[in-house]
Design a protein around this motif. Structure first.
Motif, PDB file in Angstrom:
ATOM      1  N   SER A  67       0.906  -1.227   0.043  1.00 49.79           N
ATOM      2  CA  SER A  67       0.010  -0.077   0.044  1.00 49.79           C
ATOM      3  C   SER A  67       0.886   1.262  -0.034  1.00 49.79           C
ATOM      4  O   SER A  67       1.741   1.527   0.945  1.00 49.79           O
ATOM      5  CB  SER A  67      -0.986   0.152   1.212  1.00 49.79           C
ATOM      6  OG  SER A  67      -1.757   1.246   1.118  1.00 49.79           O
ATOM      7  N   GLY A  68       0.997   1.992  -1.102  1.00 49.61           N
ATOM      8  CA  GLY A  68       1.582   3.089  -1.219  1.00 49.61           C
ATOM      9  C   GLY A  68       3.056   2.611  -1.251  1.00 49.61           C
ATOM     10  O   GLY A  68       3.765   2.016  -2.052  1.00 49.61           O
ATOM     11  N   THR A  69       4.134   3.371  -0.223  1.00 49.73           N
ATOM     12  CA  THR A  69       5.178   3.157  -0.070  1.00 49.73           C
ATOM     13  C   THR A  69       5.615   1.990   1.164  1.00 49.73           C
ATOM     14  O   THR A  69       6.691   1.992   1.534  1.00 49.73           O
ATOM     15  CB  THR A  69       6.005   4.275   0.258  1.00 49.73           C
ATOM     16  OG1 THR A  69       5.484   4.891   1.394  1.00 49.73           O
ATOM     17  CG2 THR A  69       5.884   5.412  -0.792  1.00 49.73           C
ATOM     18  N   ARG A  70       4.620   1.223   1.483  1.00 51.56           N
ATOM     19  CA  ARG A  70       4.743   0.383   2.319  1.00 51.56           C
ATOM     20  C   ARG A  70       4.445  -1.152   2.081  1.00 51.56           C
ATOM     21  O   ARG A  70       3.557  -1.272   1.441  1.00 51.56           O
ATOM     22  CB  ARG A  70       4.001   0.857   3.899  1.00 51.56           C
ATOM     23  CG  ARG A  70       4.663   1.979   4.469  1.00 51.56           C
ATOM     24  CD  ARG A  70       3.876   2.644   5.433  1.00 51.56           C
ATOM     25  NE  ARG A  70       4.304   1.953   6.826  1.00 51.56           N
ATOM     26  CZ  ARG A  70       5.325   2.249   7.370  1.00 51.56           C
ATOM     27  NH1 ARG A  70       6.464   2.995   7.167  1.00 51.56           N
ATOM     28  NH2 ARG A  70       5.469   1.547   8.458  1.00 51.56           N
ATOM     29  N   ALA A  71       5.176  -1.934   2.779  1.00 51.97           N
ATOM     30  CA  ALA A  71       4.372  -3.501   2.461  1.00 51.97           C
ATOM     31  C   ALA A  71       4.250  -4.115   3.935  1.00 51.97           C
ATOM     32  O   ALA A  71       4.992  -4.201   4.874  1.00 51.97           O
ATOM     33  CB  ALA A  71       5.647  -4.350   1.575  1.00 51.97           C
ATOM     34  N   ALA A  72       3.414  -5.059   3.744  1.00 50.79           N
ATOM     35  CA  ALA A  72       3.059  -5.851   5.114  1.00 50.79           C
ATOM     36  C   ALA A  72       3.583  -7.146   4.789  1.00 50.79           C
ATOM     37  O   ALA A  72       3.752  -7.838   3.726  1.00 50.79           O
ATOM     38  CB  ALA A  72       1.537  -6.396   4.993  1.00 50.79           C
ATOM     39  N   VAL A  73       4.563  -7.461   5.478  1.00 53.01           N
ATOM     40  CA  VAL A  73       5.703  -8.535   5.382  1.00 53.01           C
ATOM     41  C   VAL A  73       5.268  -9.602   6.589  1.00 53.01           C
ATOM     42  O   VAL A  73       5.377  -9.307   7.670  1.00 53.01           O
ATOM     43  CB  VAL A  73       7.116  -8.134   5.504  1.00 53.01           C
ATOM     44  CG1 VAL A  73       7.913  -9.328   5.419  1.00 53.01           C
ATOM     45  CG2 VAL A  73       7.480  -6.906   4.571  1.00 53.01           C
ATOM     46  N   LEU A  74       5.273 -11.055   6.175  1.00 48.82           N
ATOM     47  CA  LEU A  74       4.843 -11.852   7.101  1.00 48.82           C
ATOM     48  C   LEU A  74       6.256 -12.553   7.476  1.00 48.82           C
ATOM     49  O   LEU A  74       6.800 -13.231   6.396  1.00 48.82           O
ATOM     50  CB  LEU A  74       3.851 -13.019   6.437  1.00 48.82           C
ATOM     51  CG  LEU A  74       3.383 -14.167   7.319  1.00 48.82           C
ATOM     52  CD1 LEU A  74       2.708 -13.757   8.675  1.00 48.82           C
ATOM     53  CD2 LEU A  74       2.711 -15.093   6.380  1.00 48.82           C
ATOM     54  N   PHE A  75       6.417 -12.619   8.842  1.00 40.96           N
ATOM     55  CA  PHE A  75       7.548 -13.465   9.145  1.00 40.96           C
ATOM     56  C   PHE A  75       7.324 -14.750   9.936  1.00 40.96           C
ATOM     57  O   PHE A  75       6.041 -14.703  10.709  1.00 40.96           O
ATOM     58  CB  PHE A  75       8.409 -12.934  10.271  1.00 40.96           C
ATOM     59  CG  PHE A  75       9.004 -11.525   9.587  1.00 40.96           C
ATOM     60  CD1 PHE A  75       9.989 -11.376   8.867  1.00 40.96           C
ATOM     61  CD2 PHE A  75       8.538 -10.095   9.771  1.00 40.96           C
ATOM     62  CE1 PHE A  75      10.465 -10.253   8.113  1.00 40.96           C
ATOM     63  CE2 PHE A  75       8.901  -9.058   9.328  1.00 40.96           C
ATOM     64  CZ  PHE A  75       9.970  -9.038   8.400  1.00 40.96           C
ATOM     65  N   GLU A  76       7.728 -15.791   9.569  1.00 45.31           N
ATOM     66  CA  GLU A  76       7.357 -17.154  10.154  1.00 45.31           C
ATOM     67  C   GLU A  76       8.632 -17.636  11.085  1.00 45.31           C
ATOM     68  O   GLU A  76       9.659 -17.735  10.198  1.00 45.31           O
ATOM     69  CB  GLU A  76       6.781 -18.002   9.220  1.00 45.31           C
ATOM     70  CG  GLU A  76       5.611 -17.524   8.461  1.00 45.31           C
ATOM     71  CD  GLU A  76       5.077 -18.625   7.425  1.00 45.31           C
ATOM     72  OE1 GLU A  76       3.733 -18.814   7.302  1.00 45.31           O
ATOM     73  OE2 GLU A  76       5.997 -19.064   6.858  1.00 45.31           O
TER      74      GLU A  76
END
Length: 60
Positions: free
Chosen positions: A33-42
């Motif tokens: 979204s825009g200049t940001r990313a949702a990152v999933l860490f497992e």
């Protein structure tokens, strides 16, 4: 870094930000979204979804 592929949802990335506690962590981009990313860490028995600036991410 000009010849790198764009970071898209589903990309594997590494965090490159010395000020972040997630520096060096590898995760999967869930959404952008825009200049940001949702990152999933497992990691074993834990999962964490964190929103980070795209400029701090490096595609693996």
């Amino acid at each position: 870094m000009a010849d790198t592929l764009p970071i898209l949802p589903g990309s594997t990335v590494v965090v490159r930000d010395g000020r972040s506690i997630y520096d060096g962590y590898r995760g999967f981009v869930q959404r952008i979204s825009g200049t940001r990313a949702a990152v999933l860490f497992e990691g074993g028995n834990w999962d964490k979804l964190v929103t980070l600036p795209l400029k701090t991410l490096e595609q693996v």
